[in-house]
Motif scaffolding. Structure first.
Motif, short mmCIF file in Angstrom:
data_model
loop_
_atom_site.label_atom_id
_atom_site.label_comp_id
_atom_site.label_asym_id
_atom_site.label_seq_id
_atom_site.Cartn_x
_atom_site.Cartn_y
_atom_site.Cartn_z
N GLU A 58 0.83 -1.21 0.00
CA GLU A 58 0.00 0.00 0.00
C GLU A 58 0.86 1.26 0.00
N LEU A 59 2.01 1.17 0.67
CA LEU A 59 2.94 2.31 0.75
C LEU A 59 4.31 1.82 0.29
N GLU A 61 8.29 2.98 -0.49
CA GLU A 61 9.31 4.01 -0.29
C GLU A 61 10.52 3.68 -1.15
N ILE A 70 7.85 8.58 -2.05
CA ILE A 70 6.89 7.75 -1.31
C ILE A 70 5.65 7.62 -2.18
N ARG A 72 1.79 6.04 -2.46
CA ARG A 72 0.62 5.48 -1.78
C ARG A 72 -0.31 4.96 -2.86
N MET A 89 7.16 10.82 9.04
CA MET A 89 6.30 9.79 8.43
C MET A 89 4.96 9.65 9.16
N SER A 90 4.94 9.86 10.47
CA SER A 90 3.68 9.74 11.21
C SER A 90 2.69 10.80 10.74
N THR A 93 1.58 10.09 7.15
CA THR A 93 0.63 8.98 7.08
C THR A 93 -0.77 9.45 7.43
N LEU A 96 -2.10 11.40 4.48
CA LEU A 96 -2.43 10.52 3.36
C LEU A 96 -3.72 9.74 3.61
N ASN A 97 -3.92 9.33 4.85
CA ASN A 97 -5.16 8.61 5.18
C ASN A 97 -6.39 9.49 5.00
N LYS A 100 -6.71 10.06 0.95
CA LYS A 100 -6.90 8.88 0.09
C LYS A 100 -8.32 8.75 -0.48
#
Length: 193
Positions: A58-59, A61, A70, A72, A89-90, A93, A96-97, A100
């Motif tokens: 799903e991800l 790098e 990166i 997605r 990255m946290s 993420t 991106l969530n 999406k």
């Protein structure tokens, strides 16, 4: 949408593409021309096609000495981000969530909707009016400045009103007179309304 993702510290630029790499929308700094962006999209597309559906993470790098790409995965395509090595990255993420589902809807729409020539014509007409308003404030040199700013932005980037707002933002910075800047902004608002 991509401009919001680009606000995450460490993100340099972003693009959304169909799986085949053909239809691409991007938000990269002017340093990256269309050829650079096409290469990124086709490289990622090739990587995705080489892996089987079950093996595609799903991800993804791809780390390099001075940064990373990166990717997605999205239904119908992918989102690619060019980042510095010190990206959080946290935080990314989480962003991106949130993005999406909206990006997947846009990808689905792009597969079924072609560019409306009336919309393109309308954008072109308003861009011409912005050019006239700009030249009115800065004089004949405005023709040259306008074309240089378009080159920086890349004319293929003009797809909606947000792109014209970005153009106005850059143009207003070229106007030295406070009164002229105010007049240009007011006229631009009328043109874009």
């Amino acid at each position: 949408m991509l401009q919001n993702i680009n606000k995450v510290e460490g993100v340099i630029g972003s693009l959304v593409s169909t799986v085949d790499g053909e239809k691409t929308v991007h938000a990269f700094p002017p340093l990256f021309d269309g050829e650079h962006i096409r290469k990124i999209a086709t490289t990622i597309s090739g990587t995705i096609r080489q892996s089987s559906t079950a093996d595609t993470p799903e991800l993804l790098e791809m780390r390099y000495q001075n940064g990373m790409i990166i990717t997605r995965m999205l239904r119908g395509g992918f989102l690619a981000l060019l980042c510095t090595n010190d990206i959080n990255m946290s935080l990314l993420t989480i962003s991106l969530n949130v993005a999406k589902p909206k990006l997947e809807i846009l990808l689905a729409e792009s597969a079924t909707i072609s560019v409306n020539p009336d919309v393109v014509k309308n954008l072109t007409e308003r861009m011409d009016k912005l050019k006239i308003a700009f030249i009115r404030q800065v004089g004949p040199v405005g023709e040259y400045l306008f074309e240089e700013i378009l080159k920086k932005l890349g004319t293929a980037a003009f797809k909606d009103d947000d792109d014209l707002v970005d153009l106005v933002d850059l143009l207003k910075d070229e106007i030295e007179s406070t009164v002229g800047k105010t007049e240009f902004i007011n006229e631009s608002i009328t043109i874009l309304s």
